[in-house]
Every structure is written in C-alpha cells, then in structure tokens.
Design an enzyme around this catalytic site. Structure first.
Site, PDB file in Angstrom:
ATOM      1  CE  LYS A 275      -7.122   0.693   3.876  1.00  0.00           C
ATOM      2  NZ  LYS A 275      -5.846   1.006   4.566  1.00  0.00           N
TER       3      LYS A 275
ATOM      4  CB  CYS B 101      -3.938  -2.277   4.525  1.00  0.00           C
ATOM      5  SG  CYS B 101      -2.900  -2.552   5.985  1.00  0.00           S
TER       6      CYS B 101
ATOM      7  CB  VAL C 190       0.189  -0.432  12.109  1.00  0.00           C
ATOM      8  CG1 VAL C 190       0.827   0.425  11.028  1.00  0.00           C
ATOM      9  CG2 VAL C 190      -1.313  -0.197  12.140  1.00  0.00           C
ATOM     10  CG  MET C 191      -3.617  -3.020  14.378  1.00  0.00           C
ATOM     11  SD  MET C 191      -5.393  -3.110  14.743  1.00  0.00           S
ATOM     12  CE  MET C 191      -6.089  -3.690  13.210  1.00  0.00           C
TER      13      MET C 191
ATOM     14  CD  GLU D  74      -2.438   0.939   2.948  1.00  0.00           C
ATOM     15  OE1 GLU D  74      -2.040   0.075   3.767  1.00  0.00           O
ATOM     16  OE2 GLU D  74      -3.391   1.698   3.190  1.00  0.00           O
TER      17      GLU D  74
HETATM   18  C1  ACM Z   1      -3.859  -0.030   7.255  1.00  0.00           C
HETATM   19  O1  ACM Z   1      -4.977  -0.252   6.781  1.00  0.00           O
HETATM   20  N1  ACM Z   1      -2.890   0.519   6.539  1.00  0.00           N
HETATM   21  C2  ACM Z   1      -3.547  -0.410   8.636  1.00  0.00           C
END
Ligand code: ACM
Length: 262
Positions: free
Chosen positions: A109, A142, A169-170, A38
């Site tokens: 997105k 993501c 990030v998670m 991304e």
């Molecule tokens: C994300 O959707 N970049 C955590």
C-alpha cells in the site's frame, strides 16, 4: 470471466480463524477471480508498529499467503487478498495475487491512511499490472482510491480490472469508484469488511457495501453494510479495453499531459 468479492467479518488477532473462515467463504460460490478485504487475516486496528510487526508474515512464504495460494491451485482460480507483510525489517500493508500456477505478485500500500502511517512502512514498489491470460489486473488497497493517480497509473499500464482490497471507514469510496472506473474505463472489485475492531479505548467501524463497478461507471453489484457476502459478476474485458466514449473522444488519447502542471 467471473469475478467476486468476499465481504467478511475479521476477528482481530485471530489469524487462523480468519483464514479458515475466508476459505469457507471462498468455497461457497464459484468464480474465476476472488478479491478479499485488506488485512483480512488479522483485522485492522493495530496499536503500534510492534503489534503490526508481530502479526506480519512474509509473502509468498508465510502461512496466510500459502493457504490461499493452495486454494487457488486446487480450484484453478485467482485470489487477491490483503495482509500485513514482513520483509526484512519492514512491515507493509500488502495484498497479493495468486493463481492456478501459484503466487504471482505483491502490492504494498502506497497511500497509508491515518495511523497506518505509524504501523506500516509506505509501499516501495510502483503500481504494476499482471497479465493473467484472459485479463490484465492491477492491485490497490483501500485509501489508494482517493488519489486518482493510483487507478490512472494502473489503467495506463493496461489494467482491465482493479483488485481493491479495503477496510473502508469513510462513506465516500463506493460512490467515488463510479467516477474512478468511468474515467479510466476499467472494472473494479472493491472487497470491504464489516463489523468493528474494538481495542480498549480505540474502536473503528467498517462500512461493508462491497461493490463491483463496471467500465462505464455501472454499479454491477453492491452488498449490504452489515452482512457477510460473496457476490459474483461475469465481466467482459473487451468493454474495459474500449476507451472510446463517442466517435471523437477517447479517454486515453484525448489526454493532454503537456497542458497539466503536476
Ligand atoms: C483505509 O485505507 N483502510 C481506510
């Protein structure tokens, strides 16, 4: 069909450098379809919408999409990659798919994560699937993973493989993709980035561990959390098309939408 993720470090704001670096990584291994992270050309941590807009490019006519599309034409391969997209007044967190004949499609997105809601407009095009000959592919980005409807929608439209550009990030997604792929019987290529974006007081760390997951939830390959990496896996689309779990259970025809209250 050989599919690959490109796990890379992205230097915030250094678009030319990031694109050139991505092209080097693409050149390092042969594959038929590559998935990049991304926002691979800009980095992730925009301060506000003015900043994300200042980096956004039209798709397919902006320089980033053009550079990767030219590579796809030269190498006769497919590429899916994420970047900030400018469309009229709107700024989307998008990914695109290009192939040997040029640009194919864009995905914007739909499920924006955290402060992305400040920096981007929500995607305005429903999930869709592209028939590229040997396989049908869908794109998601993501955080779309946490909404099962994203992959279900792509799978019900016939996707064999999901191109999943990510800046995770998670710590949950890579394990969750086992279930997402199993419940839909699809392949997924999750291409994550490594490193951190540090912007003054703000910083965010990315989890790497890019992964290619198979239609029975197999982790076909998983990368490290800290190194750049390109990994290639040979896939068999027929395995994704077999939705039969046993002689009496089919993942799609055993669904009972009439009994679900949504
Ligand atoms: C994300 O959707 N970049 C955590």
């Amino acid at each position: 069909m050989r599919v690959a993720f490109v796990q890379m470090y992205c230097d915030f704001g250094q678009v030319e450098r990031n694109v050139l670096h991505a092209l080097e990584l693409l050149q390092s291994k042969d594959a038929d379809l590559y998935v990049l992270p991304e926002l691979f050309n800009t980095g992730y941590l925009f301060k506000d919408r003015d900043e994300s807009a200042s980096f956004a490019e039209p798709i397919p006519d902006g320089p980033t999409c053009k550079a990767l599309t030219n590579f796809a034409k030269q190498k006769q391969c497919y590429i899916s990659a994420g970047l900030p997209e400018l469309s009229g007044e709107n700024v989307y967190n998008s990914s695109f798919l290009s192939g040997p004949d040029g640009f194919i499609s864009v995905y914007r997105k739909i499920h924006l994560f955290n402060k992305e809601k400040i920096c981007f407009d929500q995607g305005d095009i429903p999930f869709s699937v592209q028939d590229i000959g040997e396989i049908k592919v869908g794109m998601m980005i993501c955080f779309d993973w946490i909404f099962p409807e994203s992959m279900r929608s792509l799978a019900l439209q016939g996707a064999d493989l999901i191109c999943h550009s990510a800046n995770l990030v998670m710590p949950y997604c890579q394990n969750a993709m086992v279930t997402r792929c199993l419940e839909n019987s699809v392949y997924a290529v999750t291409a994550n980035r490594i490193g951190s974006d540090v912007r003054g007081e703000l910083s965010v760390d990315f989890t790497g561990t890019s992964q290619i997951t198979g239609p029975r939830g197999e982790i076909l390959v998983r990368s490290s959390d800290s190194r750049e990496d390109v990994q290639v896996v040979e896939i068999d689309p027929e395995k994704a098309r077999n939705k039969q779990l046993n002689p009496l259970n089919n993942l799609f025809t055993d669904r009972h939408p009439d009994m679900y209250t949504l």
